[in-house]
Design a protein around this motif. Sequence first.
Motif, PDB file in Angstrom:
ATOM      1  N   TYR A 104      -5.339  -4.048  -6.564  1.00  0.00           N
ATOM      2  CA  TYR A 104      -5.222  -2.788  -7.308  1.00  0.00           C
ATOM      3  C   TYR A 104      -5.334  -3.046  -8.807  1.00  0.00           C
ATOM      4  O   TYR A 104      -4.999  -4.123  -9.307  1.00  0.00           O
ATOM      5  N   ARG A 126     -11.559  -3.011  -3.095  1.00  0.00           N
ATOM      6  CA  ARG A 126     -11.616  -3.425  -1.698  1.00  0.00           C
ATOM      7  C   ARG A 126     -11.576  -4.956  -1.558  1.00  0.00           C
ATOM      8  O   ARG A 126     -12.280  -5.673  -2.266  1.00  0.00           O
ATOM      9  N   SER A 127     -10.713  -5.402  -0.641  1.00  0.00           N
ATOM     10  CA  SER A 127     -10.543  -6.828  -0.333  1.00  0.00           C
ATOM     11  C   SER A 127      -9.989  -7.628  -1.511  1.00  0.00           C
ATOM     12  O   SER A 127      -9.956  -8.860  -1.459  1.00  0.00           O
ATOM     13  N   THR A 149      -8.226   1.210  -6.251  1.00  0.00           N
ATOM     14  CA  THR A 149      -8.219   0.241  -5.159  1.00  0.00           C
ATOM     15  C   THR A 149      -9.506  -0.562  -5.202  1.00  0.00           C
ATOM     16  O   THR A 149     -10.602   0.018  -5.201  1.00  0.00           O
ATOM     17  N   ASP A 163       0.825  -1.213   0.000  1.00  0.00           N
ATOM     18  CA  ASP A 163       0.000   0.000   0.000  1.00  0.00           C
ATOM     19  C   ASP A 163       0.860   1.264   0.000  1.00  0.00           C
ATOM     20  O   ASP A 163       0.547   2.241  -0.688  1.00  0.00           O
TER      21      ASP A 163
END
Length: 261
Positions: A254, A250-251, A248, A227
């Motif tokens: 990228y 999520r979970s 991004t 990150d």
Amino acid sequence: MSALEDRPWPDHSAEAVEADLVVGEALMKPLVAICSQDTELYLFLSHILAVDGFTSEPAGGVEDALELADERELQAVVLDCGPTSAIGSTICARLKGEPRTGDLPVIALIAPGAENQHLNLLKAGIDESFVRPIAPAKLLDCLRTKLALPKPGSNGIENGSWLCCGSLEMKPDAYRVRGNGHDIHLGPLEFNLLRQLLEAPGKVFTRDELIDAAWPDNIHIGARTVDVHISRIRKALKAASPGSVIRTVRSAGYSLEKPDG
């Protein structure tokens, strides 16, 4: 005797000419400060740097490095971080905070078992870090990349093709990135991460996949470190190529967004 006869004539002896050439050659070589309390490590590093066309000077700490920057054209700093000391990140932060040395590449060598120092060094602004023992070629390649120096034996000719996504372009074999025609300077880790994203725009890469693409197999890297490096890439893109966006998911990971249309 005339004033001209009184003036000392330059020494053109073979020994003097050779000495001048040696001094001139040393001044032309990129100067690297080695901050280390380990004499054996300093001798080892200074030797491999000399063989590859660099010159080096020891620096016991920040003040020595700043003095070198004042007196000589310092190009980079190699920082030896002890296994239990937090002084490495302190030195890095101080160097990055000084106008004289703020733009210099700082490369950290982390002792085995002290990988937890990596995040503190990132927060201090470190440009690159390696866990010892490190292959000399890896350190030399990193220095040459940071200083935009050609590899030994290279004639500077760029070959190969560009990876493109909108206004963002990368030439992998030349370690070159451009946004809207402007050069973007990235460290080797950020370069490898961006290359992975550029090879498949729109695809979502997990953090594990990005770690496999950018870091050596023998180094344990956490998701938070990925990150931090992605954040650095975003900052560089925002300045030179604002239309290039790393999304991004999520979970998941990228993705480099494809341009509209």
